[in-house]
Scaffold this motif. Structure first.
Motif, PDB file in Angstrom:
ATOM      1  N   VAL A 264       0.841  -1.196   0.000  1.00 26.99           N
ATOM      2  CA  VAL A 264       0.000   0.000   0.000  1.00 26.99           C
ATOM      3  C   VAL A 264       0.880   1.251   0.000  1.00 26.99           C
ATOM      4  O   VAL A 264       0.647   2.199  -0.767  1.00 26.99           O
ATOM      5  CB  VAL A 264      -0.940   0.003   1.228  1.00 26.99           C
TER       6      VAL A 264
ATOM      7  N   ASP B 282       2.394   1.918  -3.396  1.00 25.96           N
ATOM      8  CA  ASP B 282       1.456   2.548  -4.331  1.00 25.96           C
ATOM      9  C   ASP B 282       1.283   4.033  -4.014  1.00 25.96           C
ATOM     10  O   ASP B 282       1.258   4.877  -4.922  1.00 25.96           O
ATOM     11  CB  ASP B 282       0.103   1.846  -4.266  1.00 25.96           C
ATOM     12  N   ILE B 283       1.151   4.354  -2.734  1.00 22.74           N
ATOM     13  CA  ILE B 283       0.973   5.754  -2.343  1.00 22.74           C
ATOM     14  C   ILE B 283       2.214   6.565  -2.693  1.00 22.74           C
ATOM     15  O   ILE B 283       2.116   7.687  -3.211  1.00 22.74           O
ATOM     16  CB  ILE B 283       0.668   5.860  -0.833  1.00 22.74           C
TER      17      ILE B 283
ATOM     18  N   ARG C 134     -13.434   5.154  -5.995  1.00 21.06           N
ATOM     19  CA  ARG C 134     -12.328   4.427  -5.348  1.00 21.06           C
ATOM     20  C   ARG C 134     -10.993   4.825  -5.957  1.00 21.06           C
ATOM     21  O   ARG C 134     -10.007   5.033  -5.238  1.00 21.06           O
ATOM     22  CB  ARG C 134     -12.557   2.921  -5.491  1.00 21.06           C
TER      23      ARG C 134
ATOM     24  N   SER D 152     -10.188   8.400  -4.886  1.00 25.18           N
ATOM     25  CA  SER D 152      -9.795   8.460  -3.479  1.00 25.18           C
ATOM     26  C   SER D 152      -8.345   8.028  -3.300  1.00 25.18           C
ATOM     27  O   SER D 152      -7.588   8.642  -2.544  1.00 25.18           O
ATOM     28  CB  SER D 152     -10.725   7.574  -2.648  1.00 25.18           C
ATOM     29  N   LYS D 153      -7.942   6.989  -4.008  1.00 26.54           N
ATOM     30  CA  LYS D 153      -6.557   6.526  -3.909  1.00 26.54           C
ATOM     31  C   LYS D 153      -5.599   7.600  -4.414  1.00 26.54           C
ATOM     32  O   LYS D 153      -4.535   7.837  -3.813  1.00 26.54           O
ATOM     33  CB  LYS D 153      -6.381   5.238  -4.712  1.00 26.54           C
ATOM     34  N   ARG D 154      -5.961   8.273  -5.469  1.00 27.25           N
ATOM     35  CA  ARG D 154      -5.081   9.317  -6.010  1.00 27.25           C
ATOM     36  C   ARG D 154      -5.008  10.511  -5.065  1.00 27.25           C
ATOM     37  O   ARG D 154      -3.951  11.132  -4.923  1.00 27.25           O
ATOM     38  CB  ARG D 154      -5.556   9.734  -7.400  1.00 27.25           C
TER      39      ARG D 154
ATOM     40  N   ILE E 201      -5.166  10.308  -1.868  1.00 20.87           N
ATOM     41  CA  ILE E 201      -4.245   9.870  -0.815  1.00 20.87           C
ATOM     42  C   ILE E 201      -2.799  10.106  -1.253  1.00 20.87           C
ATOM     43  O   ILE E 201      -1.954  10.541  -0.466  1.00 20.87           O
ATOM     44  CB  ILE E 201      -4.487   8.393  -0.463  1.00 20.87           C
TER      45      ILE E 201
ATOM     46  N   THR F 133     -12.836   7.603   1.479  1.00 20.17           N
ATOM     47  CA  THR F 133     -11.767   7.092   2.338  1.00 20.17           C
ATOM     48  C   THR F 133     -10.576   8.034   2.407  1.00 20.17           C
ATOM     49  O   THR F 133      -9.916   8.136   3.453  1.00 20.17           O
ATOM     50  CB  THR F 133     -11.303   5.718   1.816  1.00 20.17           C
ATOM     51  N   CYS F 134     -10.297   8.727   1.323  1.00 23.87           N
ATOM     52  CA  CYS F 134      -9.123   9.598   1.289  1.00 23.87           C
ATOM     53  C   CYS F 134      -9.170  10.666   2.358  1.00 23.87           C
ATOM     54  O   CYS F 134      -8.112  11.081   2.878  1.00 23.87           O
ATOM     55  CB  CYS F 134      -8.970  10.246  -0.082  1.00 23.87           C
TER      56      CYS F 134
ATOM     57  N   TYR G 118      -7.998   9.243   5.685  1.00 28.47           N
ATOM     58  CA  TYR G 118      -6.539   9.075   5.658  1.00 28.47           C
ATOM     59  C   TYR G 118      -5.853  10.430   5.809  1.00 28.47           C
ATOM     60  O   TYR G 118      -4.926  10.594   6.611  1.00 28.47           O
ATOM     61  CB  TYR G 118      -6.128   8.409   4.351  1.00 28.47           C
TER      62      TYR G 118
END
Length: 310
Positions: free
Chosen positions: A154, A157-158, A218, A221-223, A225, A271-272, A275
């Motif tokens: 994880v 990736d971040i 989703r 949100s990951k981006r 983060i 979710t971001c 975090y």
């Protein structure tokens, strides 16, 4: 003058295509029009990454620092995530009393502080090899497949998304230089580059998600983060001890979080934001600036209030 070692453009190209593959046609045009070049500088004190004309240069330490900060960010999630989630579900607040009553928080914050301290040492030394690398953090450059835990993957990736955000920021500097239309105020140029980085990662995320069969929120949100991790790295690199040196040319940490993260058009309960709130709590706790109580209506609202306290 220190020798510069050329970095193959494919290194940066592959990173950017991995972060936002839907931008491939634009990257191709950018490469053809501006002919960006990349170079590695000899390690020295500081964490400089800069664009001069069409050349972007950095030190090995630059992204080693950001890599460690990413792992520290995950430690912030472990430390403060339960409090953020409880606030979202039950209390509608983050309180100093609840943090103080958490018997496990001390150990979690010790791990977090140790990594932030190590990141600071990376900034201060002139030779990364002079430091003893923390055993709990994989070395930068380790392949994702070689990582043993989900946490490490994880963070990988971040860190890649954060690095992509950094290069996109520098790309805007390259574009400004080539077109001769940079803002006359340096801090305004920095803000424009932050806006460009965020927009490039997020504006066409729905097109990518649709083509890849993924959920848009989703992916976005990951981006975000990744952008938040980049903002945390900036906050650590431009900490209070050198804030006066960059105040005339760079926006304050608060503005970097606003431009890179808070302006993201992502659902308020994504979710971001949970975090990002953990990263912000870490910054505020470290600076003894977290108030006794912060009430909030949504995870993004919490982030907005925390950013205002930076």
């Amino acid at each position: 003058m220190a020798e510069l070692i050329d970095v193959p453009p494919s290194v940066v190209s592959n990173l950017l295509l991995g972060a936002c593959p839907e931008r491939a046609p634009e990257f191709e045009v950018f490469w053809e029009r501006f002919e960006p070049r990349f170079a590695l500088k000899q390690d020295d004190a500081g964490l400089a990454i800069s664009a001069r004309g069409n050349k972007v240069s950095w030190m090995h330490k630059t992204f080693a620092h950001d890599w460690v900060v990413t792992f520290a960010g995950f430690k912030a999630l472990v430390a403060y995530g339960p409090h953020v989630l409880f606030g979202e579900a039950c209390s509608g607040e983050i309180s100093a009393q609840a943090l103080g009553d958490d018997e496990g928080l001390g150990a979690a914050e010790t791990e977090l502080d140790a990594l932030l301290y190590f990141a600071k040492q990376i900034q201060l030394v002139s030779d990364l090899a002079s430091l003893d690398w923390p055993p709990e953090v994989p070395r930068p450059g380790t392949s994702r497949e070689a990582l043993a835990t989900i946490e490490d993957k994880v963070c990988f990736d971040i860190a890649c998304l954060a690095a992509a955000a950094t290069f996109l920021h520098e790309f805007r500097h390259v574009q400004f230089a080539a077109e001769g239309n940079a803002p006359t105020v340096p801090a305004d140029e920095e803000q424009a580059c932050d806006d460009f980085s965020r927009t490039m990662l997020l504006e066409m995320v729905d097109a990518y998600a649709s083509s890849a069969g993924e959920v848009t929120d989703r992916v976005a949100s990951k981006r975000v983060i990744g952008l938040a991790s980049a903002a945390l790295s900036i906050a650590q690199a431009e900490s209070q001890c050198i804030a006066s040196a960059v105040q005339d040319t760079h926006p304050p940490t608060r503005e970097r979080f606003v431009r890179l993260v808070l302006k993201a058009d992502v659902a308020d309960n994504a979710t971001c934001w949970s975090y990002t709130a953990c990263l912000l709590i870490a910054l505020l706790r470290h600076g003894a600036r977290l108030p006794q109580q912060v009430q909030f209506a949504s995870p993004k609202h919490l982030c907005q209030q925390l950013v205002a306290l930076l």
